[in-house]
Scaffold this active site. Structure first.
Site, PDB file in Angstrom:
ATOM      1  N   ASP A  61       0.839  -1.203   0.000  1.00 13.98           N
ATOM      2  CA  ASP A  61       0.000   0.000   0.000  1.00 13.98           C
ATOM      3  C   ASP A  61       0.870   1.248   0.000  1.00 13.98           C
ATOM      4  O   ASP A  61       1.980   1.234   0.541  1.00 13.98           O
ATOM      5  CB  ASP A  61      -0.862   0.062   1.278  1.00 13.98           C
ATOM      6  N   LYS A 113       2.024   4.545   1.671  1.00 14.76           N
ATOM      7  CA  LYS A 113       2.018   5.074   3.041  1.00 14.76           C
ATOM      8  C   LYS A 113       1.759   6.563   2.932  1.00 14.76           C
ATOM      9  O   LYS A 113       2.603   7.316   2.468  1.00 14.76           O
ATOM     10  CB  LYS A 113       3.335   4.807   3.764  1.00 14.76           C
ATOM     11  N   ARG A 165      -3.945   8.829  10.544  1.00 11.91           N
ATOM     12  CA  ARG A 165      -4.547   7.495  10.612  1.00 11.91           C
ATOM     13  C   ARG A 165      -5.860   7.582  11.368  1.00 11.91           C
ATOM     14  O   ARG A 165      -5.946   8.234  12.414  1.00 11.91           O
ATOM     15  CB  ARG A 165      -3.585   6.523  11.301  1.00 11.91           C
ATOM     16  N   ARG A 199      -5.112   7.764  15.930  1.00 15.59           N
ATOM     17  CA  ARG A 199      -4.116   6.733  16.238  1.00 15.59           C
ATOM     18  C   ARG A 199      -3.970   6.559  17.746  1.00 15.59           C
ATOM     19  O   ARG A 199      -3.690   5.480  18.235  1.00 15.59           O
ATOM     20  CB  ARG A 199      -2.771   7.145  15.624  1.00 15.59           C
ATOM     21  N   GLU A 212      -6.548   6.274   6.177  1.00 10.33           N
ATOM     22  CA  GLU A 212      -5.759   7.488   6.379  1.00 10.33           C
ATOM     23  C   GLU A 212      -6.539   8.670   5.824  1.00 10.33           C
ATOM     24  O   GLU A 212      -7.014   8.635   4.678  1.00 10.33           O
ATOM     25  CB  GLU A 212      -4.416   7.361   5.660  1.00 10.33           C
ATOM     26  N   PHE A 254      -7.623   1.051   4.227  1.00 12.78           N
ATOM     27  CA  PHE A 254      -6.696  -0.062   4.008  1.00 12.78           C
ATOM     28  C   PHE A 254      -6.997  -1.312   4.826  1.00 12.78           C
ATOM     29  O   PHE A 254      -6.375  -2.351   4.625  1.00 12.78           O
ATOM     30  CB  PHE A 254      -5.240   0.365   4.244  1.00 12.78           C
TER      31      PHE A 254
END
Length: 601
Positions: A258, A260, A265, A280, A310, A350
């Site tokens: 994936d 980044k 997040r 996060r 994200e 994701f």
């Protein structure tokens, strides 16, 4: 249950530096606590009224308010309270001394008797909850009256820890890992139950909730625990490597890769028509992203789910990704709807951990990703993370450079196959990150915790100009010093730093801090900063990985430089000592004559 019981244990805990002793004493407190309010006891031990993810207000009592409340409760003029505070530096200690004086000079104290009713945990909890939730006209005076009322009823030791609790500075040196171990000992039969308790906490990051389940249903109930919508799951974390060949070897030769993203997040929960977004750090950030709530509601199918992605700032004209700092600009704007127009976002999903009453954390990545892709409708706002499947180094490198060119930080390489589960709360080799910072001599930036401060000279005389930074050791639940950082700050940041750190300074080293170096002031391990440097070196001045590479020496960062604050990370999310060691072992080594002076401080 009397609040005095908790206060007495806090008083003992404050004087202990050994984690084993802390854990044993905390387990004793938990085992003696009223089971009906065990969740409240656990929250108080954590220094909070409720989990952060609920998004409820904090107590919000400043020093001036506390001084006023102490003044009223002890019948002492405010100037005297302030003067005593200046000499002690601890409002909790001020409250204790004034309450002791009040008791000894009163008629009941003279007679050696007391008619005071005991202060209960329930009373403390409900009153402080009112303090936190009270808003509107006259709320300031009501908060002070409520707090003063508690302090009037409190004995000296209770008053000390009540004030510290309200300040958010209990100073008893307890982290969540210590609470988990104590719960295992108190309710699970011993240390052997720690893994069961930790797994439950990883799936439902609410220690009070976990404690209540144990005392009501027993430790066995935790073994079948599933995620619950509305309670965040502790995020899965990635290891790091700088060599693409080694990365592919680690994941078995084939992987899902994936982008980044350089964003925030987010763990997104939906139940019926309610949507929650957690950071996060597991804080409730739903109110910051009403646009994301709308997008998820419109474009992701399902009545009940927990998904992860994200949130990335994008250019409103081109749709190209913007840097993380753009999201920070958005957060600083008071008008959220104006911020949405100026700093629009996309969501790149994701992972999927829970869907329609099924726990997907135990299922392979390919199963989770396939379901995730099937529930996202085509749209311009919520997308599946850019990804490919690779089985050779050339494809991995090519995708890495593509991610960089399109504004990403690098790539996340994820193992596939039946064992590629979602490891909640764990850092492992199922996910490995490859970032562009790996191209420098020091393989990556690191996220370190501020544990001390040093005063400057000249125009910075008497002000903090450099920081003692530490990495987190999850095995011992301590912070081990890594470097002293003085560069990378603007004058404005240094002035802001002075104010922030003075609020959480300590007279003595925090029991969770392991440092040979003595700063001018010790700091509560609260703030996390991203740091870059030239290389990682052996240092006799620092305790990170002490005696691991060389006897009587640790690891340090040479020529460290401040990059930015990581407000999205808790101290326990900081770079670990094992990661520092891994980076040291992977970087090119140069043989240098042993210097008389270490440059890495």
């Amino acid at each position: 249950m009397e609040f005095k019981v908790i206060a007495e244990y806090f008083d003992k805990l404050e004087k202990i530096s050994s984690r084993l002793q802390l854990t044993a004493l905390l387990a004793d407190l938990l085992s003696k606590s009223d089971k009906a309010i065990i969740d409240k006891v656990v929250y108080i031990i954590q220094g909070k009224l409720w989990p952060d993810f609920l998004g409820y207000p904090e107590l919000g009592i400043g020093e001036k308010f506390l001084i006023k409340a102490i003044s009223i409760a002890t019948n002492t003029d405010e100037n005297s309270v302030e003067n005593l505070y200046k000499s002690t530096g601890d409002l909790g200690e001020v409250a204790r001394r004034l309450k002791s004086k009040q008791q000894s000079t009163g008629i009941l104290g003279f007679l050696g008797t007391s008619s005071k009713e005991s202060l209960t945990v329930d009373e403390v909890y409900s009153t402080l909850s009112k303090v936190a939730l009270t808003t509107g006209e006259g709320s300031r005076d009501l908060k002070i009256r409520l707090l003063a009322g508690l302090l009037k009823k409190a004995d000296p030791l209770e008053a000390k820890f009540l004030v510290r609790f309200v300040e958010g500075r209990l100073r008893v040196g307890i982290g969540d890992a210590t609470v988990l171990d104590a719960m295992a000992i108190a309710f699970g039969g011993g240390q052997s139950a720690s893994e069961i308790v930790e797994r439950a906490y990883n799936l439902r990051a609410d220690l009070g909730n976990i404690a209540k389940i144990i005392v009501e249903k027993g430790i066995e109930a935790l073994k079948t625990l599933k995620p619950e919508v509305g309670i965040p799951i502790r995020p899965m974390l990635a290891e790091r490597l700088s060599n693409p060949e080694e990365i592919l070897k680690k994941v078995g030769g084939s992987a899902l890769v994936d982008y980044k993203y350089d964003g925030e997040r987010a763990q997104i929960h939906k139940k019926s028509d309610k949507i929650f977004i957690f950071s996060r750090r597991l804080e409730n950030i739903t109110s910051q992203y009403p646009d994301v709530v709308e997008y998820i509601s419109k474009y992701v199918e399902g009545k009940e789910f927990i998904i992860e992605g994200e949130i990335v700032a994008v250019d409103p004209e081109s749709g190209e990704m913007r840097a993380f700092q753009e999201l920070m600009h958005r957060k600083r704007k008071s008008d959220i709807y104006e911020a949405i127009k100026e700093y629009p976002v996309n969501v790149f999903l994701f992972d999927l951990m829970y869907y329609e009453d099924v726990d997907y954390t135990t299922k392979p990545l390919e199963v989770r990703r396939k379901l995730l892709e099937s529930i996202v409708k085509p749209n311009d706002y919520v997308k599946i993370a850019h990804h490919i499947q690779v089985n050779n180094v050339e494809d991995l490198k090519s995708f890495f450079y593509r991610a960089i060119s399109e504004g990403g930080e690098g790539v996340m390489v994820k193992a596939i196959g039946k064992d590629a589960i979602y490891q909640a709360g764990a850092r492992g080799w199922l996910w490995i990150k490859l970032k562009r910072d790996y191209q420098s001599e020091m393989a990556d930036t690191v996220d370190l915790v501020v544990v001390g401060g040093f005063y400057g000279k000249g125009k910075r005389g008497g002000k903090i100009s450099s920081l003692l930074m530490a990495a987190y050791n999850p095995k011992t639940d301590t912070f081990e010093s890594v470097c002293k950082v003085a560069s990378g700050f603007s004058d404005e940041q240094l002035d802001e730093l002075q104010k922030k750190l003075m609020e959480i300074k300590r007279d003595i080293k925090h029991p969770r801090v392991n440092s040979k170096m003595e700063p001018d002031i010790w700091i509560e391990p609260v703030y996390v900063a991203e740091i870059i440097g030239a290389e990682i070196t052996i240092s006799p001045l620092h305790t990170c990985c002490q005696d691991v590479v060389e006897k009587d020496a640790g690891l340090s960062i040479r020529f460290p430089r401040f990059i930015r604050w990581r407000d999205d990370k808790s101290p326990e999310d900081a770079t670990t000592t094992d990661e520092i060691l891994e980076m040291y072992n992977k970087q090119p080594k140069k043989k240098i004559e042993s210097p008389l002076v270490d440059e890495s401080v």
